[in-house]
Design a protein around this motif. Structure first.
Motif, short mmCIF file in Angstrom:
data_model
loop_
_atom_site.label_atom_id
_atom_site.label_comp_id
_atom_site.label_asym_id
_atom_site.label_seq_id
_atom_site.Cartn_x
_atom_site.Cartn_y
_atom_site.Cartn_z
N THR A 226 0.82 -1.22 0.00
CA THR A 226 0.00 0.00 0.00
C THR A 226 0.85 1.27 0.00
N ASP A 227 2.12 1.15 0.32
CA ASP A 227 2.99 2.32 0.35
C ASP A 227 3.40 2.69 -1.08
N ALA A 228 3.19 3.96 -1.45
CA ALA A 228 3.45 4.41 -2.82
C ALA A 228 4.92 4.31 -3.18
N GLU A 229 5.80 4.65 -2.25
CA GLU A 229 7.24 4.60 -2.53
C GLU A 229 7.69 3.16 -2.74
N ARG A 230 7.22 2.28 -1.91
CA ARG A 230 7.57 0.88 -2.04
C ARG A 230 7.01 0.28 -3.33
N LEU A 231 5.83 0.73 -3.73
CA LEU A 231 5.24 0.26 -4.98
C LEU A 231 6.09 0.66 -6.18
N ARG A 232 6.58 1.88 -6.17
CA ARG A 232 7.44 2.33 -7.26
C ARG A 232 8.71 1.48 -7.33
N GLU A 233 9.25 1.13 -6.18
CA GLU A 233 10.44 0.29 -6.14
C GLU A 233 10.15 -1.11 -6.69
N ILE A 234 9.00 -1.66 -6.30
CA ILE A 234 8.62 -2.99 -6.81
C ILE A 234 8.40 -2.95 -8.31
N ASP A 235 7.76 -1.89 -8.80
CA ASP A 235 7.54 -1.76 -10.25
C ASP A 235 8.87 -1.66 -11.00
N LYS A 236 9.82 -0.95 -10.40
CA LYS A 236 11.14 -0.84 -11.03
C LYS A 236 11.83 -2.19 -11.08
N GLN A 237 11.79 -2.93 -9.99
CA GLN A 237 12.40 -4.26 -9.95
C GLN A 237 11.70 -5.21 -10.92
#
Length: 251
Positions: free
Chosen positions: A118-129
């Motif tokens: 649910t964290d937006a910053e963590r989501l961006r990191e997951i999308d990048k990975q």
């Protein structure tokens, strides 16, 4: 973050707004805005407005349910695509097959984490990975498929392509939300409905009775917002198929 991404906030705001409109309508009724001659016409307008509001709520609820079902279906398709690709890469040479399967297991863990984050910053990191792993997975099958352009390698490449496509379909389904225009239309009709109910109430009607319709409307908005919110709702899509696949692929 949009308000509709927080169902409890939607419930609180809608309950307060609808209660205010109902009490405003009650105050107008005490001032005799609707006289005896216009009461019959007022009843027709009130009934028509409430009926239209019910239809719009039902239509919007159907939209939310369809989108929820779509997200569930794509989660299942994504798990099937990864599982199929995992089996097909065994048709490649042993070294490339082992490397591709290891990357697919890593990719699977990223997809599972994406569903519950649910964290937006963590989501961006997951999308990048996830994007990096997709490039690596395609590079893993591109070399053998180019060197051996035969039906077997075409099957492997097709399976990996399905993995990449399924992630895009899933992302598009999670972006597919109820339009703002539909929310605005529901809010406008809800406000008009509560105002008309308040105007049609008796001067001595208790305030508790005036809160019944606002509470029902707020509950309806809560349910619609909850189903329509992919990450913050209580009714969320669980990656159960991906989790089951991860257990079956555990080395």
């Amino acid at each position: 973050m949009a308000v509709v991404d927080h169902p409890i906030v939607v419930f609180a705001i809608s309950l307060l707004a609808m209660a205010i409109t109902a009490f405003v309508g009650s105050a107008l009724a005490r001032r005799g805005v609707v006289d005896a001659d216009a009461h019959e016409y007022f009843a027709v307008v009130q009934t028509a407005t409430l009926t239209l509001f019910g239809l719009v709520v039902g239509f919007t609820f159907s939209m939310a349910v369809n989108r929820y079902d779509q997200r569930k279906n794509y989660e299942e398709e994504e798990a099937n695509a990864i599982g199929t690709a995992y089996v097909r890469v065994e048709l490649m040479p042993a070294a490339e097959a082992s490397q591709a399967q290891a990357k697919l297991r890593d990719y699977l863990q990223r997809r599972i984490a994406w569903y519950g984050e649910t964290d937006a910053e963590r989501l961006r990191e997951i999308d990048k990975q996830t994007g990096q792993l997709q490039n690596e997975l395609w590079a893993t099958v591109r070399g053998p498929a180019t060197m051996q352009p035969n039906p077997v390698m075409a099957l492997v490449a097709s399976g990996m392509n399905d993995v990449l496509n399924s992630q895009g379909y899933t992302q598009a389904a999670w972006w597919n939300r109820i339009p703002r225009a539909a929310w605005l239309l529901m809010l406008a009709l809800a406000a008009c409905s509560n105002l008309l109910v308040g105007m049609g109430s008796k001067p001595r009607a208790g305030r508790l009775l005036l809160l019944i319709l606002p509470f029902i409307v707020a509950l309806a908005f809560l349910l619609i917002a909850d189903i329509d919110s992919p990450r913050r709702g209580m009714i969320a899509v669980s990656p159960r198929n991906l989790l089951a696949l991860a257990q079956s692929l555990a080395p």
